[in-house]
Design an enzyme around this catalytic site. Structure first.
Site, mmCIF file in Angstrom:
data_model
loop_
_atom_site.group_PDB
_atom_site.id
_atom_site.type_symbol
_atom_site.label_atom_id
_atom_site.label_comp_id
_atom_site.label_asym_id
_atom_site.label_seq_id
_atom_site.Cartn_x
_atom_site.Cartn_y
_atom_site.Cartn_z
ATOM 1 N N PRO A 113 0.716 -0.565 -0.204
ATOM 2 C CA PRO A 113 -0.335 -0.086 -0.441
ATOM 3 C C PRO A 113 0.746 1.147 -0.200
ATOM 4 O O PRO A 113 1.992 1.132 0.815
ATOM 5 C CB PRO A 113 -0.849 0.230 1.533
ATOM 6 C CG PRO A 113 0.074 -0.969 2.207
ATOM 7 C CD PRO A 113 1.078 -1.602 1.125
ATOM 8 N N ASP A 114 0.302 2.684 -0.901
ATOM 9 C CA ASP A 114 0.500 3.672 -0.414
ATOM 10 C C ASP A 114 0.681 4.240 0.998
ATOM 11 O O ASP A 114 -0.090 3.686 1.359
ATOM 12 C CB ASP A 114 1.073 4.489 -1.228
ATOM 13 C CG ASP A 114 -0.127 5.207 -1.517
ATOM 14 O OD1 ASP A 114 -0.749 5.566 -3.202
ATOM 15 O OD2 ASP A 114 -0.835 4.818 -0.380
ATOM 16 N N PHE A 115 0.723 5.895 0.151
ATOM 17 C CA PHE A 115 0.870 5.969 2.069
ATOM 18 C C PHE A 115 -0.750 6.938 2.880
ATOM 19 O O PHE A 115 -1.487 6.650 3.282
ATOM 20 C CB PHE A 115 1.162 7.214 2.996
ATOM 21 C CG PHE A 115 3.251 6.333 2.674
ATOM 22 C CD1 PHE A 115 4.218 6.289 2.064
ATOM 23 C CD2 PHE A 115 3.255 5.828 4.200
ATOM 24 C CE1 PHE A 115 5.328 5.156 2.081
ATOM 25 C CE2 PHE A 115 4.654 5.017 4.116
ATOM 26 C CZ PHE A 115 5.778 4.751 3.382
ATOM 27 N N ARG A 116 -0.913 7.954 1.067
ATOM 28 C CA ARG A 116 -2.023 8.412 1.395
ATOM 29 C C ARG A 116 -3.348 8.306 0.173
ATOM 30 O O ARG A 116 -4.219 9.199 0.111
ATOM 31 C CB ARG A 116 -1.184 10.329 1.412
ATOM 32 C CG ARG A 116 -0.391 10.492 1.649
ATOM 33 C CD ARG A 116 0.621 11.871 1.496
ATOM 34 N NE ARG A 116 1.032 11.976 2.938
ATOM 35 C CZ ARG A 116 2.519 11.459 2.668
ATOM 36 N NH1 ARG A 116 2.848 10.946 1.988
ATOM 37 N NH2 ARG A 116 3.321 12.211 4.361
ATOM 38 N N ASN B 11 11.018 5.021 -1.520
ATOM 39 C CA ASN B 11 10.381 3.719 -0.968
ATOM 40 C C ASN B 11 11.767 2.865 -0.531
ATOM 41 O O ASN B 11 12.811 3.366 -0.460
ATOM 42 C CB ASN B 11 10.178 3.261 -2.023
ATOM 43 C CG ASN B 11 9.034 3.845 -2.793
ATOM 44 O OD1 ASN B 11 8.208 4.586 -2.054
ATOM 45 N ND2 ASN B 11 8.597 3.180 -3.979
ATOM 46 N N ASP C 164 11.108 -0.247 0.200
ATOM 47 C CA ASP C 164 10.430 -1.740 0.419
ATOM 48 C C ASP C 164 11.778 -2.373 -0.486
ATOM 49 O O ASP C 164 12.005 -4.070 -0.251
ATOM 50 C CB ASP C 164 9.472 -1.671 -0.131
ATOM 51 C CG ASP C 164 9.133 -0.800 -1.669
ATOM 52 O OD1 ASP C 164 8.448 -0.340 -2.171
ATOM 53 O OD2 ASP C 164 10.782 -0.853 -2.265
ATOM 54 N N HIS D 109 14.880 7.952 2.004
ATOM 55 C CA HIS D 109 14.405 7.873 3.585
ATOM 56 C C HIS D 109 14.831 6.581 4.197
ATOM 57 O O HIS D 109 14.114 5.647 4.530
ATOM 58 C CB HIS D 109 12.675 7.783 2.654
ATOM 59 C CG HIS D 109 12.207 9.007 2.691
ATOM 60 N ND1 HIS D 109 11.148 9.146 2.290
ATOM 61 C CD2 HIS D 109 12.896 10.378 2.870
ATOM 62 C CE1 HIS D 109 10.510 10.499 2.277
ATOM 63 N NE2 HIS D 109 11.995 11.100 2.449
HETATM 64 N N1 APR Z 1 -0.944 4.385 -10.349
HETATM 65 C C1 APR Z 1 -0.980 5.981 -10.455
HETATM 66 N N2 APR Z 1 -0.585 6.619 -9.244
HETATM 67 C C2 APR Z 1 -0.730 5.838 -7.402
HETATM 68 C C3 APR Z 1 -0.777 4.437 -7.677
HETATM 69 C C4 APR Z 1 -1.181 3.867 -9.281
HETATM 70 N N3 APR Z 1 -1.215 2.854 -8.600
HETATM 71 N N4 APR Z 1 -0.498 3.756 -6.627
HETATM 72 C C5 APR Z 1 -0.765 5.318 -5.996
HETATM 73 N N5 APR Z 1 -0.488 6.201 -6.707
HETATM 74 C C6 APR Z 1 -0.201 7.877 -6.785
HETATM 75 C C7 APR Z 1 -1.189 8.244 -5.192
HETATM 76 O O1 APR Z 1 -2.360 8.693 -5.630
HETATM 77 C C8 APR Z 1 -0.159 9.350 -4.882
HETATM 78 O O2 APR Z 1 -0.450 9.991 -5.502
HETATM 79 O O3 APR Z 1 1.459 8.172 -5.696
HETATM 80 C C9 APR Z 1 1.105 8.600 -4.758
HETATM 81 C C10 APR Z 1 1.641 7.928 -3.525
HETATM 82 O O4 APR Z 1 1.720 8.646 -2.408
HETATM 83 P P1 APR Z 1 1.981 8.801 -1.204
HETATM 84 O O5 APR Z 1 1.294 8.050 -0.589
HETATM 85 O O6 APR Z 1 1.839 10.221 -0.226
HETATM 86 O O7 APR Z 1 3.002 8.026 -1.128
HETATM 87 P P2 APR Z 1 4.875 9.047 -1.052
HETATM 88 O O8 APR Z 1 4.329 9.953 -1.887
HETATM 89 O O9 APR Z 1 6.213 7.982 -0.790
HETATM 90 O O10 APR Z 1 5.538 9.242 0.732
HETATM 91 C C11 APR Z 1 6.395 10.431 0.275
HETATM 92 O O11 APR Z 1 5.605 9.513 2.652
HETATM 93 O O12 APR Z 1 5.347 9.142 4.707
HETATM 94 C C12 APR Z 1 6.346 8.807 3.946
HETATM 95 O O13 APR Z 1 8.144 8.697 3.854
HETATM 96 C C13 APR Z 1 7.062 8.285 3.852
HETATM 97 O O14 APR Z 1 8.458 8.324 2.000
HETATM 98 C C14 APR Z 1 7.045 8.476 2.350
HETATM 99 C C15 APR Z 1 6.223 9.957 2.196
#
Ligand code: APR
Length: 252
Positions: A13-16, A87, A89, A106
């Site tokens: 999963p992503d974060f937000r 990331n 991972d 990170h």
């Molecule tokens: N296709 C297109 N976009 C996607 C997909 C997908 N399958 N999955 C996720 N996204 C997009 C989301 O819409 C969002 O804009 O990827 C982005 C992920 O953003 P975050 O969840 O905020 O992740 P990230 O940008 O890596 O967070 C940065 O925040 O919590 C801290 O240290 C942690 O490294 C992390 C940092």
């Protein structure tokens, strides 16, 4: 520049992202607010939520996906100056991109440090304890051992400073799967020369692409796998990428 969005196709999963993002699924950990799970003050008070999450997320083996292998192909073609990833991972390494081409801004689980006496240890040493819900402790001072991932408020790894040379040299900037919400990583998006094209492939418009676009910005909104596959097709690399993925998958 990449973020958690490039690993969601691998099942992480992503974060937000609303609902599916990690920060929407931490209720079970009884946190004051989601980001606390990556904050030193909370961790020193209660490391259990972090290690429970680490066990859930990282004791399973995930595989790189087509995006990681596209970046590997850029390297194989001598086109990758550097890959800056947020990331933790480690999938960029698993895809075969050499550490010399990587900046894990990170941090990662590859190494760990005692939070009391600062004794360094290989990251793999914590997993025996984490697997049985035991907090990993330093064999010297019994302090809690924390993987070298960067918590909010912690300094980024020295290697992050390579951006001072890399970004002014770049002649193209790809930004894939990140919300560009976290500094100082997000500001790298503005560190390339103004004449350099910037390509954002992401579900939503983020960062300077939204509030401070440049004339040579290109934005491909929507699913990141679809966007990367479209780019690969336009480059005429579809077959080459499929062969690379097949060869790497057979290795496993
Ligand atoms: N296709 C297109 N976009 C996607 C997909 C997908 N399958 N999955 C996720 N996204 C997009 C989301 O819409 C969002 O804009 O990827 C982005 C992920 O953003 P975050 O969840 O905020 O992740 P990230 O940008 O890596 O967070 C940065 O925040 O919590 C801290 O240290 C942690 O490294 C992390 C940092």
């Amino acid at each position: 520049m990449v973020g958690a969005g490039i690993s969601t196709p691998s099942g992480i999963p992503d974060f937000r992202s609303p609902r599916s993002g990690l920060y929407s699924s931490l209720q079970q950990y009884d946190l004051p607010y989601p980001e606390a799970i990556f904050e030193l003050t909370f961790f020193s008070h209660n490391p259990k939520p972090f290690f429970t999450l680490a066990k859930e997320l990282y004791l399973r083996s995930y595989r790189p996906n087509v995006i990681h292998y596209f970046l590997r192909l850029l390297h194989d073609k001598g086109l990758l100056l550097r890959l800056y990833t947020q990331n933790i991972d480690g999938l960029e390494r698993v895809s075969g991109i050499p550490a010399s081409k990587l900046v894990e801004a990170h941090g990662s689980f590859a190494s760990a440090t005692c939070t009391v006496c600062r004794r360094p240890s290989p990251g793999k040493d914590i997993w025996a304890d984490v697997a049985v819900d035991r907090i990993p402790r330093c064999p010297v001072c019994t302090g809690v051992v924390k993987p070298d991932i960067v918590f909010f408020g912690e300094a980024l790894p020295q290697r992050f400073l390579m951006h001072v040379v890399d970004f002014p040299m770049a002649d193209l900037l790809l930004i894939l799967g990140t919300s560009l919400e976290v500094e100082p990583f997000a500001s790298l998006s503005e560190a390339v020369q103004s004449s350099v094209p910037r390509l954002l492939i992401n579900r939503d418009l983020v960062g300077p692409f939204a509030w401070h676009p440049r004339s040579r910005d290109v934005v491909q909104l929507g699913d990141v796998v679809h966007g990367v596959e479209r780019l690969v097709e336009l480059l005429g690399w579809t077959e080459e990428l499929q062969d690379l993925i097949q060869q790497e998958t057979e290795k496993v």
